[in-house]
Design a protein around this motif. Structure first.
Motif: not given
Lengths: 272, 272, 272
Positions: A11-18, A20, A40-41
């Motif tokens: 659930d980290f999303g793709l916005r924050d580079a977590y 990556g 990741h959403d």
């Protein structure tokens, strides 16, 4: 030999580079893996959503795939981490019910305690990077499940809601709403063979259709979807917005008498 | 030998195939690379956000990784492009401050002028595709930094805001807000050893916690997060929305007397 | 030999693991492929958007690339699936116009009928997973286009709107709006050589610029963008929101007399 596959579901999303960053940790330790994003959403901290998506997609991956699922409201607490072998695949996730479906079919379920496989320094808030990524890399490099910790004796297990069955009807409920607004129920394909009519929120949708285009444009319809469960959809539209409902809403299937009201096409092979 | 890794960090989003196109250009020229997305959802033209995320995630990648960061409000102007070797990794980005942290630790910083490594035709608006992608492929194929251009003598350098220090307190500020609404400050872990209490927007959060679950559900809390900096979070919620603040907001840490108010657990090793 | 590349372009979004599942199916059958996402955020069921993005990005991939594009409002109907060889690349998509541009340049266009290349069980609603993914894996494994089915004799072909030409002006229209709010028109670079002035929605933007920074901050401008077409942009802003327009809006280019009003820099090579 083909490269080991590691899938990631968070659930980290793709916005924050977590995400990556997790991939950097994995590739630094196991350069030959093939990384695949499941999603990741997941809604933040929604273990149920994560579980639904993992159970639905894992079977499409080859034997030996390592699935890492990090939806972890208890990060930093004393919740356990589980490593599971189930149907020839490996699974890593917090012990919060996420792996319930895999554990029920597991040949091996372990509680991870060997911190020598973790990053040298573990943060309070990002075990995806500091614990799960290194563990996945270790498994991809050939570390055995038994090296990670002892058998888990009472992992957290949750169940999907049961379908209520009466003589003439089934009552199910919505488990998941996808991006298109399709409402996925817990009523499986086998239970739809005798379905005469489906209704939801007082609206009758008729029998399950064989394809979206059987319905009129902008009409609601019922159809057995790609998860193998009955779905409520809207042709060219978004059923969840149209009906203003979501997870937990009830769906009723009226059953015909066996062999009498059977819809002929529904009995055919599941082919386009 | 393992495949060279190229990471991509942009503000291009994932909707328009701009990123996919860059990957096509790279793979056409360097088929054996491993591509990793750091993020493509940097706020449009936010060099500060890009810099924060690159600095936070690059160290988790192995030596030799090539990081390409394209957040480029000056595309098409005469701004330079920099190629930097820093801590055994390579970095490509516009000369707009994005690589400040890497340049400060760099062993080599070059201004790219050799257009023979660019695409044959360079557009006015998409240097990610026409310049950065071919440059990354060239580096992955073994082209040396010194072949790209001369040393850069005065690259643009920006600094993170300083923490203000007084006898009894530290005043920091929010550098970044992540998808969960966590507010990441510029106050580092070492400065939190004597933290008695954290306050933000007039609300007192008590001392930094060891995990989210130490706070009550829906309560705000302070915690040293995965970046190694103090963060303000909300258990099961979104601190930024709750507080209606963002980047630049002030955070105050009240310090106890040395050795007196020291919170025992905060001194322990950073392990779960 | 380098690994075969398979690109994926869909309207599935990244929230639901549909794309991850397709990747599992492909990797289970063709473990050595390189997977690249073009985009999965095509507006639901927008064949036109999918076509624009595929046509814009495919040429940047190497020969032999297999492009899979699944935007498929007719899933489950009797619409055909096409397999196309065009400019040394392969394309798979529903027969709904999505591949029009590739088919016009194709050396081979086939109607896929050989269900032995499909998944053993094909769902009613997710041919991306059950048909397109296995087909792509088959092509990557060396199956020839001619094995999939007979030549397609009348595939669906759609055209981009024509530019209207008069003595002193061109009238084009917006084909696509990207994440930055840039409005991409159907007026190609060659037609802009004599452009004296561009206007849209009654606002005059002056001649096409050589870079965004030629315009004042927050000003609208016209520029030949990375697709090779005239775009309307807003420096540091979002032109589509500023103008409140989208696909289909008209753009007028006033032409100078040949050789007289020619803007000197516009004639130079397309280099920064």
């Amino acid at each position: 030999m083909s490269r080991p596959i590691i899938t990631l579901l968070t659930d980290f999303g793709l916005r924050d580079a977590y995400v990556g960053t997790m991939k950097g940790v994995i590739l630094a330790r196991a350069p030959e893996v093939e990384l695949v994003d499941l999603t990741h959403d997941v809604a933040p901290q929604s273990v149920a959503e994560a579980r639904f998506l993992l159970t639905a997609s894992a079977p499409y991956f080859p034997a030996g795939t390592i699935h890492v699922a990090v939806v972890d409201p208890g990060v930093g607490s004393d919740r356990d981490i589980l490593a599971v072998r189930s149907r020839d695949q490996l699974f890593l996730a917090p012990d919060n019910g996420l792996l319930s479906d895999q554990i029920r079919a597991a040949s091996e379920t372990r509680r991870v305690i060997q911190s020598r496989f973790f990053a040298p320094r573990v943060s309070r808030t990002f075990h995806g990077r500091d614990i799960f990524a290194p563990l996945a890399a270790a498994l991809a490099s050939g570390v055995g499940l038994e090296e990670l910790g002892p058998p888990a004796h009472s992992p957290q297990l949750v169940s999907w809601p049961d379908v209520k069955r009466s003589a003439g009807a089934l009552e199910g409920e919505i488990l998941y709403v996808d991006r298109f607004g399709n409402l996925i129920t817990n009523i499986c394909e086998e239970d739809c063979g005798r379905a005469k009519s489906v209704s939801i929120e007082g609206r009758c949708l008729g029998p399950p259709r064989e394809s979206y285009v059987e319905a009129a444009p902008d009409a609601l319809l019922a159809i057995v979807g790609s998860f193998g469960y009955l779905e409520v959809a809207m042709r060219g539209g978004h059923a969840a917005r149209e009906l203003r409902i979501g997870v937990g809403a009830k769906v009723v299937v009226s059953l015909g008498e066996p062999g009498l009201f059977m819809k002929p096409t529904a009995a055919g092979p599941n082919r386009p």
